[in-house]
Structures are given as structure tokens and as C-alpha cells.
Motif scaffolding. Sequence first.
Motif: not given
Length: 421
Positions: A81-105
Motif C-alpha cells: 500500500n505504498q506508492a514508490q519510484l521503482d526505477q529510473i534507468l539511464l542507458t548509453v549503448n553502442r550495439a555490435v552487429d552479431t551477424t557481421a563477418h568482421d570484428y565489432q566493438v
Amino acid sequence: MMRSRQSAPGSNVILRPVPGVVVTACLVVSHWTMPSAFADDLGGWAKTITYGAQIEGGINANPARPDNGANFGQFFGDRANQAQLDQILLTVNRAVDTTAHDYQVGFFLQGMYGADARYYQIAGITSSAIRSRYQFVLPQAHLDLHLPWLTRHGLDLQAGILTSPMGVESYDPSLRPFYTLSYTTQYSTTFEHVGALFQWHVDDHFSALFGVDTGNQVSFGRSDNNHAAAGYFGITGNGLLDGKFSFTYLGRVGPEDAIRALGRQANSTQRFWNDLNGTYKISDRLSVTAEFNYMHDDGLRADTYSFVSYISYQVTPSLTLNYRGEIYRDNTGLFVTSFLRDTSYIRATMGKSAYTQSAPPTTYGALTLGANWHPTLGHHVKLFEIRPEVRFDRSLNGTTPFNDLRNTGQFTFGADAVLGF
């Protein structure tokens, strides 16, 4: 302890003055220019970095009004019975291409602030930063590599602070169907690690998973509850049965109990985790998921067994109905626990004294029905959803774990709202 505790680098060149060569150093810097091709590559790489923000708040009502204020057996929405702030999520992301045929960082960096962070702490990293209800944690901070080795689809590596790959439900509310979590997710899957995880893409459908880490929600030295490593092994299958079926099996083995609780034998007594889940898409609107889990702990001489079923039906493009049913057996009463203080969870993980409440050996049944209303708002709003749910938990063997150890059953009525940019 009741439980020993579940995806840019820059480059600066600095020449520091040294007596006798100051002029030479300055001349070198003044005449050096970054090659245009390298600058273009670096600029293009930087443009692939994405940024995101997400906020979630909710309430989990309990008409029984337990005297200790806790919804027993629930992590998210644990305060009745208590309202709450569950989460604030802040994200910085550089995704890699997992289907690539070369090196990815790439990389993934995420910070979480809110009430949910209490249960995702890693000892020795942010566990002592804030001790109140709203805490801060880094649920993910890892380097990602795609390596074109061994097979056509190659090998992926994540190293650093990693969220657990085990189980169906995630800490991220946009990736799970309900506000609250299942018993299986909370007590029989892992949450956070410091280590490395590999995924080897064997062919178009199957991948092998393996990794090593310091343990569940611990780091190094005095911030480890024992002095031994643990690790994963498993397999995933995707796009099976005409693209309708996917599954994941993950096993895990290693010491997870605290030396403070078991003494030096904690370094050698093993915990074995096993989680198998699969999803079948019956139609474009209807899908079903099943999860089987078994865990054994040598040091505690304890076992848990569980089965969870999920059904999801998309009524309209903006409305989805969800069902979850679960049977969970805690055969010693040492795992299903309510953590009654803001630091109780991480203290129990480290084997320290903690204010908690447990029940005798119990077989739990839980039924959750919910809806997810997620209209498209536009105007830079990537996600908006409101998720009401009704949940009934019951002891199936006559114990009274609920509502401050008064009742065999517990009704909760929860709802949260999620806004993402």
C-alpha cells in the motif's frame, strides 16, 4: 542466510613536458594532424552510440494490511500500500552487429536509481553508496566484442558488470509482462555478475553459452562472500518449428554461500542452478511460455523446484492481456524470504545479520492476471505503458507465510506506469 544473493571509448594523446625536451614536444604536437580516414571512422563509430532514459513508478496494494508492511515473497512492490519510484534507468549503448563477418566493438553502460535497485546491488561496487529505500546501482557496464571466429556467425563476448542471462523475467519493466516477479525469478535465478560471458553462434539456429564470474551479486576481495568463482554453460535455439519456437537452457555451478555463514567450507560447497524455458508463438497474437527450474545447494542442503507458465494475447495493437501461473517448492524454507530493511538483501548476500522474515518448508502456488496498455504517443516518447495486475499467492501445504505470518494466502493488486525516451 535465507538466500545467497534474475543487453565510447575515446582516445586522448597527451605529451607531458619533460626538462630538456619541452620545445621538441610542443613542435611535434603542433604539426600532428589526425588522418582523415581515421577521423571519419571514429566519427562514424561515435554516431552509432545511442542514449536512452526510462522511468517506472507503481503501487502494490494489499487489503490485509500486514503489520510489518511487507508483501511476503515479493521484491518489486514489496511495500504494501505504498506508492514508490521503482526505477529510473539511464542507458548509453553502442550495439555490435552479431551477424557481421568482421570484428565489432561496442559497450553497454546503464545506471539504475530507485526502490528496485536494493535487489540488484553488487557488493563492493555501489552497495554502500546509498542505504535508504531509493538506491543506485550499475546493472550493466560491459565491453562487447563480436569475433568472426570458429563459425560463420562467430563468437560474442561481454566482459564487465553483467546482468544475469538466466530465466524469463528481467529487471527492465519493458522486457517483462508483469509488475511483480515470479518466485522462480527472485529465488532460483541469478541477478548480477562481475565476469565474462560468451555466446558462440554454432549455426543459424543454435548457440552455445558459457562464462565465468565472481558469483551472484559479489565482486572481489572482501566484497566477495567466498573466495571461489562460478560459471555458466548452456544452449539456445531460435527460429525452430517454422520460426515459431525458441528455447534456452542454462546451467550454473559454483559456491554461492557466504564464509560468514558456513565458514571455510563455503569455498568448496557448490550450488547447482538449472533453468529451461521455451516460447511457442501460436499466432501473431497468441504466445505461450513455459519455464522449468531446479536448484540444489550443497552447503545449505536445500533444493527448490518450480514450474511457471505464461500466456500472452494481443487484443489490439495497444492492448495485451497476460497470464502467469506458478508452482514453487522451497523444501527447507531457506530461500523464500522477505527482506524487511533497505539493506537487508545485500547484507544477507554477504552473510551478515539482516532483518528478514521466512516461512517453514512450503509449496507456493501463485496466479497473476494482468493487462498492458501501450499506446503510441510519438513526440520522442519511445515507450508508454500502464500495467494493472491482480495476484493471488497461496501456501499449498498449510503453512501461513503471508501477511506477517497470519494467513495461508495473499491477494495483491498492483499497477505501474513506464515512460521511456
